[in-house]
Design a protein around this motif. Structure first.
Motif, PDB file in Angstrom:
ATOM      1  N   ARG A 146      -0.845   2.939  20.359  1.00 27.20           N
ATOM      2  CA  ARG A 146      -0.713   2.293  21.661  1.00 27.20           C
ATOM      3  C   ARG A 146      -1.310   0.891  21.658  1.00 27.20           C
ATOM      4  O   ARG A 146      -2.247   0.585  20.922  1.00 27.20           O
ATOM      5  N   ALA A 147      -0.750   0.059  22.529  1.00 22.37           N
ATOM      6  CA  ALA A 147      -1.312  -1.249  22.833  1.00 22.37           C
ATOM      7  C   ALA A 147      -1.628  -1.277  24.320  1.00 22.37           C
ATOM      8  O   ALA A 147      -0.763  -0.986  25.152  1.00 22.37           O
ATOM      9  N   PHE A 148      -2.872  -1.615  24.644  1.00 26.78           N
ATOM     10  CA  PHE A 148      -3.285  -1.758  26.041  1.00 26.78           C
ATOM     11  C   PHE A 148      -3.368  -3.248  26.345  1.00 26.78           C
ATOM     12  O   PHE A 148      -4.039  -3.998  25.632  1.00 26.78           O
ATOM     13  N   VAL A 149      -2.688  -3.671  27.415  1.00 28.99           N
ATOM     14  CA  VAL A 149      -2.577  -5.094  27.715  1.00 28.99           C
ATOM     15  C   VAL A 149      -2.920  -5.336  29.185  1.00 28.99           C
ATOM     16  O   VAL A 149      -2.388  -4.664  30.066  1.00 28.99           O
ATOM     17  N   LEU A 150      -3.828  -6.293  29.412  1.00 27.24           N
ATOM     18  CA  LEU A 150      -4.066  -6.788  30.769  1.00 27.24           C
ATOM     19  C   LEU A 150      -3.081  -7.918  31.009  1.00 27.24           C
ATOM     20  O   LEU A 150      -3.061  -8.904  30.270  1.00 27.24           O
ATOM     21  N   GLU A 151      -2.255  -7.766  32.050  1.00 26.71           N
ATOM     22  CA  GLU A 151      -1.180  -8.717  32.305  1.00 26.71           C
ATOM     23  C   GLU A 151      -1.334  -9.349  33.690  1.00 26.71           C
ATOM     24  O   GLU A 151      -1.962  -8.777  34.587  1.00 26.71           O
ATOM     25  N   THR A 152      -0.710 -10.508  33.846  1.00 31.91           N
ATOM     26  CA  THR A 152      -0.757 -11.234  35.105  1.00 31.91           C
ATOM     27  C   THR A 152       0.603 -11.826  35.406  1.00 31.91           C
ATOM     28  O   THR A 152       1.411 -12.081  34.493  1.00 31.91           O
ATOM     29  N   THR A 153       0.875 -12.059  36.682  1.00 29.96           N
ATOM     30  CA  THR A 153       2.108 -12.729  37.092  1.00 29.96           C
ATOM     31  C   THR A 153       1.795 -13.599  38.305  1.00 29.96           C
ATOM     32  O   THR A 153       0.796 -13.385  39.007  1.00 29.96           O
ATOM     33  N   ARG A 154       2.642 -14.604  38.533  1.00 33.73           N
ATOM     34  CA  ARG A 154       2.475 -15.496  39.684  1.00 33.73           C
ATOM     35  C   ARG A 154       3.845 -15.789  40.260  1.00 33.73           C
ATOM     36  O   ARG A 154       4.767 -16.168  39.522  1.00 33.73           O
ATOM     37  N   ASP A 155       3.985 -15.622  41.573  1.00 38.42           N
ATOM     38  CA  ASP A 155       5.291 -15.839  42.188  1.00 38.42           C
ATOM     39  C   ASP A 155       5.425 -17.274  42.682  1.00 38.42           C
ATOM     40  O   ASP A 155       4.518 -18.099  42.527  1.00 38.42           O
ATOM     41  N   SER A 156       6.565 -17.572  43.276  1.00 37.99           N
ATOM     42  CA  SER A 156       6.857 -18.941  43.695  1.00 37.99           C
ATOM     43  C   SER A 156       6.014 -19.383  44.883  1.00 37.99           C
ATOM     44  O   SER A 156       6.000 -20.572  45.219  1.00 37.99           O
ATOM     45  N   GLN A 157       5.302 -18.437  45.515  1.00 40.31           N
ATOM     46  CA  GLN A 157       4.373 -18.779  46.588  1.00 40.31           C
ATOM     47  C   GLN A 157       2.939 -18.880  46.072  1.00 40.31           C
ATOM     48  O   GLN A 157       1.990 -18.899  46.854  1.00 40.31           O
ATOM     49  N   LEU A 158       2.789 -18.873  44.745  1.00 37.53           N
ATOM     50  CA  LEU A 158       1.507 -19.002  44.057  1.00 37.53           C
ATOM     51  C   LEU A 158       0.601 -17.795  44.242  1.00 37.53           C
ATOM     52  O   LEU A 158      -0.624 -17.876  44.061  1.00 37.53           O
ATOM     53  N   GLN A 159       1.185 -16.662  44.597  1.00 45.12           N
ATOM     54  CA  GLN A 159       0.429 -15.423  44.716  1.00 45.12           C
ATOM     55  C   GLN A 159       0.417 -14.696  43.377  1.00 45.12           C
ATOM     56  O   GLN A 159       1.473 -14.502  42.763  1.00 45.12           O
ATOM     57  N   GLY A 160      -0.763 -14.298  42.932  1.00 49.50           N
ATOM     58  CA  GLY A 160      -0.887 -13.641  41.639  1.00 49.50           C
ATOM     59  C   GLY A 160      -1.152 -12.160  41.770  1.00 49.50           C
ATOM     60  O   GLY A 160      -1.722 -11.688  42.759  1.00 49.50           O
ATOM     61  N   ARG A 161      -0.755 -11.418  40.766  1.00 49.81           N
ATOM     62  CA  ARG A 161      -1.049  -9.982  40.662  1.00 49.81           C
ATOM     63  C   ARG A 161      -1.354  -9.672  39.206  1.00 49.81           C
ATOM     64  O   ARG A 161      -0.908 -10.368  38.293  1.00 49.81           O
ATOM     65  N   ARG A 162      -2.112  -8.598  38.988  1.00 54.79           N
ATOM     66  CA  ARG A 162      -2.410  -8.151  37.635  1.00 54.79           C
ATOM     67  C   ARG A 162      -2.170  -6.655  37.500  1.00 54.79           C
ATOM     68  O   ARG A 162      -2.157  -5.913  38.478  1.00 54.79           O
TER      69      ARG A 162
END
Length: 527
Positions: free
Chosen positions: A80-96
């Motif tokens: 397995r690979a465990f990965v902490l990931e992030t994203t940012r939408d066009s309104q500059l709101q981030g989630r992980r």
């Protein structure tokens, strides 16, 4: 793109760059590849070492389009690979989210995403396969730092607030801090925030380093602006975390990097956030951070080290606002929590210096980041962005050093430099040397933080004695977007690195173009 570099005392020979789409494959052996063409003669045989892999392995990558999930950190365990990931939408709101991937198929085995009001700051992997996830409850006024224990299958085993430092020695607070100094609250968070709450496994137990607002009343909106850094060791026993010891690392101080210093490589994050490592050789805990004058003075006031004169005039101290010249300091603690000497470090003859990652092994400390060299008269060898141009670009080189933990003296230093700018964002200390990843081929104008040329991913392996450096890269640089790496791990001679793809440059979002601030994900597999 990555040419020979003589100033650091070595030169690189050219490597073949295998540029093959990953086709859904994260990491596997040759026999498990969907097509033998993905391996061919370049596939590293079973039992290969990391030097073998860097010399002859296939370098493959895949890109998740934006808006997508980009990787911040990766750890490998079994299949397995465990990965902490992030994203940012066009309104500059981030989630992980924290994701477990099957290495052979790259399929998602399980995924845990932030709930509203949560921020996933960091995670660590234990020998059992359990994970500890650092969670910041952003709406909590105090006591908002949590530890979440997860099984390798993603089952929640326990969740608890980081304890209230009941074991903190009175001498750690002096007369300038409240008896319970940690509010356990950070400033605002965003998609690429380098977390203020860090975790590192110590067997099945865990150590946490954290930066927090001071827990005191204030007339300022939002409370006190003063910060305090701490470290805590916790034992995992009977299904819960129990505090073993806590210490103040740095007393009351401030860190205020200039807003204009924003950049997409997280330079502006480095002045504040702590770095954490545990030396498996003797169990000592190492906390690193950018060494500014206010942190230094706080250490002098509480622990009488270093001297006040050094804090005010020393070359290995910077201002609380600086983002370009960032001397680095680390403090070690014994397995029982006894504080050892703080060592501050900056390489000789540098105009700029930043450390992005830290590791500890065998009584030594390793750092990775970037430098801009200058000669004895302070002259920097700038380069033009294109032939005949009058523009001047800062010549950043990726930097790796190994220091004696008890002395702070370098055993070796190595720079990795090409025709343009390079840096390292992540570091792993393996049995075969130091594995570092970051970015190459980008341009930054001198005298500012603006980046005008997109980067490509860079991987390097520095031998244990520092005498040899191997590098691999992919020709993804040169465009108007970044492709760079933020996390890496290795297993059985294979390397897996994660980062961002199609990511913005400094001014991509100018003029309200917020959709241009989104990014995708990058996975690089060297095997």
């Amino acid at each position: 793109m990555l040419q020979g570099f003589a100033a650091g005392g070595w030169s690189r020979s050219a490597h073949r760059f295998f540029f093959v789409p990953l086709a859904g494959l994260l990491l596997s052996s040759c026999a498990e590849s969907p097509s033998q063409a993905l391996c061919g003669a370049a596939c590293v045989p079973p039992g290969a070492t990391l030097p073998d892999t860097f010399d002859g392995g296939a370098l493959e990558h895949r890109v998740a389009p934006r808006e997508g999930w980009g990787g911040l950190k990766v750890r490998l365990s079994g299949d397995r690979a465990f990965v902490l990931e992030t994203t940012r939408d066009s309104q500059l709101q981030g989630r992980r989210r924290l994701v477990a991937y099957a290495l052979v198929s790259s399929s998602v085995l399980w995924s845990l995403e932030e709930s509203p009001g949560e921020f996933f700051s960091d995670f660590t992997l234990h020998p059992s396969g359990d994970l500890t996830l650092a969670v910041v409850r952003t709406e909590a006024e105090r006591g908002g730092y949590d530890l979440l224990r997860l099984s390798t299958e993603g089952q929640v085993l326990a969740r608890a607030q980081l304890p209230d430092t009941a074991t903190l020695p009175p001498g750690d607070v002096g007369v300038d801090l409240p008896a319970r100094p940690f509010r356990m609250k950070s400033r605002e968070v965003h998609a690429l925030r380098d977390g203020w709450l860090r975790t590192e496994a110590r067997g099945e137990d865990v150590v946490s380093a954290f930066l927090s607002l001071v827990d005191e009343p204030s007339t300022r909106p939002g409370g006190s602006s003063s910060l305090v850094t701490g470290v805590m060791a916790l034992r995992w026993t009977e299904g819960r975390y129990a505090e073993q010891w806590s210490r103040v690392v740095d007393g009351r101080h401030r860190v205020e990097p200039a807003v204009w210093a924003y950049d997409e490589f997280r330079w502006r994050e480095a002045p504040a956030r702590p770095l954490l490592a545990v030396d498996g050789w003797d169990g000592r805990v190492v906390v690193g951070r950018t060494w500014n004058s206010l942190r230094c003075l706080a250490s002098n006031a509480l622990f009488q080290q270093p001297s006040r004169t050094e804090c005010l005039t020393g070359e290995n101290v910077t201002s609380p606002m600086d983002t370009e010249y960032q001397p680095f300091a680390y403090t070690a603690f014994s397995p029982e929590g006894e504080r050892e000497e703080t060592h501050a470090f900056v390489p000789a003859s540098v105009a700029e210096f930043v450390v992005f990652d830290l590791a500890a092994k065998g009584g030594e400390v390793a750092v990775a980041g970037t430098v801009v060299r200058q000669d004895s008269e302070g002259v920097i060898d700038y380069y033009p962005p294109s032939p005949g141009s009058d523009g001047r670009m800062a010549p950043y080189d990726g930097y790796v050093a190994v220091l004696g933990r008890g002395s702070g003296v370098p055993r070796f230093e190595r720079t990795v430099g090409g025709e343009r700018a390079d840096h390292f964002s992540a570091l792993r200390w393996t049995e075969e040397g130091l594995l570092a990843v970051g970015a190459s081929g980008w341009d930054r104008w001198h005298g500012g933080m603006s980046i005008s040329r997109g980067s490509g991913p860079l991987l390097a392996l520095v031998s244990k004695d520092g005498g040899e450096v191997r590098t691999r890269s992919l020709p993804l640089d040169g465009g108007p977007r970044h492709f760079h790496l933020l996390g890496v791990d290795a297993r059985e001679g294979a390397v897996l690195a994660v980062g961002l793809a199609d990511a913005p440059l400094t001014h991509s979002g100018d003029g309200g173009q917020t959709a241009a601030m989104t990014f995708g994900g990058l996975v690089v597999d060297l095997r």
